[in-house]
Design a protein around this motif. Structure first.
Motif, PDB file in Angstrom:
ATOM      1  N   ILE A  53       0.787  -1.126   0.422  1.00  0.00           N
ATOM      2  CA  ILE A  53      -0.511   0.673  -0.173  1.00  0.00           C
ATOM      3  C   ILE A  53       1.056   1.286  -0.246  1.00  0.00           C
ATOM      4  N   ALA A  54       2.095   0.970   0.775  1.00  0.00           N
ATOM      5  CA  ALA A  54       2.947   2.381   1.006  1.00  0.00           C
ATOM      6  C   ALA A  54       3.494   2.895  -0.618  1.00  0.00           C
ATOM      7  N   ALA A  55       3.678   1.363  -1.523  1.00  0.00           N
ATOM      8  CA  ALA A  55       4.572   1.372  -2.093  1.00  0.00           C
ATOM      9  C   ALA A  55       3.480   2.137  -3.956  1.00  0.00           C
ATOM     10  N   GLY A  56       2.242   1.802  -3.369  1.00  0.00           N
ATOM     11  CA  GLY A  56       0.894   2.594  -4.269  1.00  0.00           C
ATOM     12  C   GLY A  56       0.883   0.669  -5.143  1.00  0.00           C
ATOM     13  N   VAL A  57       1.403  -0.117  -5.029  1.00  0.00           N
ATOM     14  CA  VAL A  57       1.097  -1.023  -5.434  1.00  0.00           C
ATOM     15  C   VAL A  57      -0.565  -2.071  -5.321  1.00  0.00           C
ATOM     16  N   PHE A  58      -0.289  -1.602  -3.810  1.00  0.00           N
ATOM     17  CA  PHE A  58      -1.936  -2.412  -3.640  1.00  0.00           C
ATOM     18  C   PHE A  58      -3.072  -1.301  -3.283  1.00  0.00           C
ATOM     19  N   VAL A  59      -4.036  -0.924  -4.644  1.00  0.00           N
ATOM     20  CA  VAL A  59      -4.899  -0.820  -3.847  1.00  0.00           C
ATOM     21  C   VAL A  59      -6.817  -1.139  -4.078  1.00  0.00           C
ATOM     22  N   LYS A  60      -7.112  -0.476  -2.892  1.00  0.00           N
ATOM     23  CA  LYS A  60      -8.765  -1.564  -3.121  1.00  0.00           C
ATOM     24  C   LYS A  60      -9.095  -0.906  -4.122  1.00  0.00           C
ATOM     25  N   GLY A  61      -9.928  -2.097  -4.600  1.00  0.00           N
ATOM     26  CA  GLY A  61     -11.067  -1.804  -5.934  1.00  0.00           C
ATOM     27  C   GLY A  61     -12.348  -1.471  -5.061  1.00  0.00           C
ATOM     28  N   GLY A  62     -13.476  -1.228  -6.434  1.00  0.00           N
ATOM     29  CA  GLY A  62     -14.824  -0.977  -5.208  1.00  0.00           C
ATOM     30  C   GLY A  62     -15.356  -1.701  -5.554  1.00  0.00           C
ATOM     31  N   SER A  63     -16.362  -2.211  -5.125  1.00  0.00           N
ATOM     32  CA  SER A  63     -16.836  -3.412  -4.556  1.00  0.00           C
ATOM     33  C   SER A  63     -17.963  -3.302  -3.933  1.00  0.00           C
ATOM     34  N   ASP A  64     -19.004  -4.010  -4.244  1.00  0.00           N
ATOM     35  CA  ASP A  64     -20.960  -3.809  -3.415  1.00  0.00           C
ATOM     36  C   ASP A  64     -20.521  -4.646  -2.703  1.00  0.00           C
ATOM     37  N   LEU A  65     -19.328  -5.919  -2.472  1.00  0.00           N
ATOM     38  CA  LEU A  65     -19.460  -7.405  -1.353  1.00  0.00           C
ATOM     39  C   LEU A  65     -18.780  -6.800  -0.259  1.00  0.00           C
ATOM     40  N   LEU A  66     -18.540  -6.114  -0.484  1.00  0.00           N
ATOM     41  CA  LEU A  66     -17.601  -5.400   1.044  1.00  0.00           C
ATOM     42  C   LEU A  66     -17.841  -4.622   1.852  1.00  0.00           C
ATOM     43  N   LEU A  67     -17.786  -4.538   3.390  1.00  0.00           N
ATOM     44  CA  LEU A  67     -18.863  -4.037   3.762  1.00  0.00           C
ATOM     45  C   LEU A  67     -18.769  -2.338   3.443  1.00  0.00           C
ATOM     46  N   GLY A  68     -17.539  -1.834   3.458  1.00  0.00           N
ATOM     47  CA  GLY A  68     -17.423  -0.552   3.352  1.00  0.00           C
ATOM     48  C   GLY A  68     -16.031   0.320   4.687  1.00  0.00           C
ATOM     49  N   ILE A  69     -15.466  -0.711   5.024  1.00  0.00           N
ATOM     50  CA  ILE A  69     -15.162  -0.330   6.132  1.00  0.00           C
ATOM     51  C   ILE A  69     -13.678  -0.609   6.219  1.00  0.00           C
ATOM     52  N   ASP A  70     -12.743   0.372   6.436  1.00  0.00           N
ATOM     53  CA  ASP A  70     -11.474   0.153   6.139  1.00  0.00           C
ATOM     54  C   ASP A  70     -10.464   0.659   7.141  1.00  0.00           C
ATOM     55  N   LEU A  71     -10.058  -0.432   7.927  1.00  0.00           N
ATOM     56  CA  LEU A  71      -8.711  -0.377   8.957  1.00  0.00           C
ATOM     57  C   LEU A  71      -7.913   0.837   8.660  1.00  0.00           C
ATOM     58  N   ALA A  72      -7.465   0.659   6.985  1.00  0.00           N
ATOM     59  CA  ALA A  72      -6.539   1.672   7.281  1.00  0.00           C
ATOM     60  C   ALA A  72      -6.504   1.700   5.505  1.00  0.00           C
ATOM     61  N   PRO A  73      -5.960   3.198   4.638  1.00  0.00           N
ATOM     62  CA  PRO A  73      -6.174   3.397   3.476  1.00  0.00           C
ATOM     63  C   PRO A  73      -5.792   2.405   2.492  1.00  0.00           C
ATOM     64  N   HIS A  74      -7.013   1.460   1.812  1.00  0.00           N
ATOM     65  CA  HIS A  74      -6.529   0.572   0.977  1.00  0.00           C
ATOM     66  C   HIS A  74      -7.017  -0.706   1.724  1.00  0.00           C
ATOM     67  N   LEU A  75      -7.333  -0.817   2.790  1.00  0.00           N
ATOM     68  CA  LEU A  75      -7.127  -1.698   3.647  1.00  0.00           C
ATOM     69  C   LEU A  75      -8.570  -2.161   4.486  1.00  0.00           C
ATOM     70  N   PRO A  76      -8.873  -2.979   3.424  1.00  0.00           N
ATOM     71  CA  PRO A  76     -10.870  -3.522   3.654  1.00  0.00           C
ATOM     72  C   PRO A  76     -10.642  -3.957   5.381  1.00  0.00           C
ATOM     73  N   LEU A  77     -11.409  -4.242   6.003  1.00  0.00           N
ATOM     74  CA  LEU A  77     -11.850  -4.673   7.331  1.00  0.00           C
ATOM     75  C   LEU A  77     -11.646  -6.298   6.833  1.00  0.00           C
ATOM     76  N   GLU A  78     -11.419  -6.684   5.585  1.00  0.00           N
ATOM     77  CA  GLU A  78     -11.614  -8.245   5.558  1.00  0.00           C
ATOM     78  C   GLU A  78     -10.640  -9.024   5.866  1.00  0.00           C
ATOM     79  N   GLU A  79      -9.624  -8.060   4.691  1.00  0.00           N
ATOM     80  CA  GLU A  79      -8.332  -7.976   4.682  1.00  0.00           C
ATOM     81  C   GLU A  79      -7.864  -8.681   5.819  1.00  0.00           C
ATOM     82  N   PRO A  80      -7.939  -8.869   6.723  1.00  0.00           N
ATOM     83  CA  PRO A  80      -6.928  -9.510   8.379  1.00  0.00           C
ATOM     84  C   PRO A  80      -8.093 -10.749   8.493  1.00  0.00           C
TER      85      PRO A  80
END
Length: 107
Positions: A53-80
C-alpha cells in the motif's frame, strides 16, 4: 450485497475447520502451534500489504461485496479475515500433506 465477501470467507473457514476437526490436521491436533502459525502468517501478510500500500502497488478496488469499513487507506476490514483464513488453510494443507504417504493414502 455488502458483507457477502466476509460471509464467504467465514463460510470457507468453517469448511476448512470441519475438515481439520474430522481429520485432526492442525488446530484439533495442536491448538497452540496452529494459533501461533496463523497469527504469524496473518501479521506477516498484513505487513506485506502495508508495504504494498505504501509503495502504491496495492489499492482497494470498489466492490458492493465489501462492508465498506477500512482499517487503513486501501485496507478493508475483510483483509485480516482473508489473511487469517489463508494462513489457516496453509497449516491445514500442511497437516494433510504430513499425514499422506507417497501413495496418497491417509495414514
Amino acid at each position: 450485497m455488502p458483507g457477502l465477501y466476509l460471509l464467504a470467507i467465514l463460510a470457507a473457514a468453517g469448511g476448512v475447520a470441519a475438515l481439520d476437526r474430522r481429520f485432526r490436521l492442525a488446530a484439533f491436533r495442536s491448538p497452540r502451534r496452529t494459533l501461533l502459525a496463523v497469527a504469524a502468517g496473518t501479521v506477516f501478510f498484513l505487513l506485506w500489504d502495508a508495504a504494498g500500500i505504501a509503495a502504491g502497488v496495492f489499492v482497494k478496488g470498489g466492490s458492493d461485496l465489501l462492508l465498506g469499513i477500512d482499517l487503513a487507506p486501501h485496507l478493508p476490514l475483510e483483509e485480516p479475515f482473508f489473511l487469517a483464513f489463508l494462513s489457516y488453510l496453509a497449516v491445514v494443507v500442511w497437516g494433510s500433506a504430513l499425514r499422506t504417504g507417497s501413495s496418497g493414502e491417509v495414514r
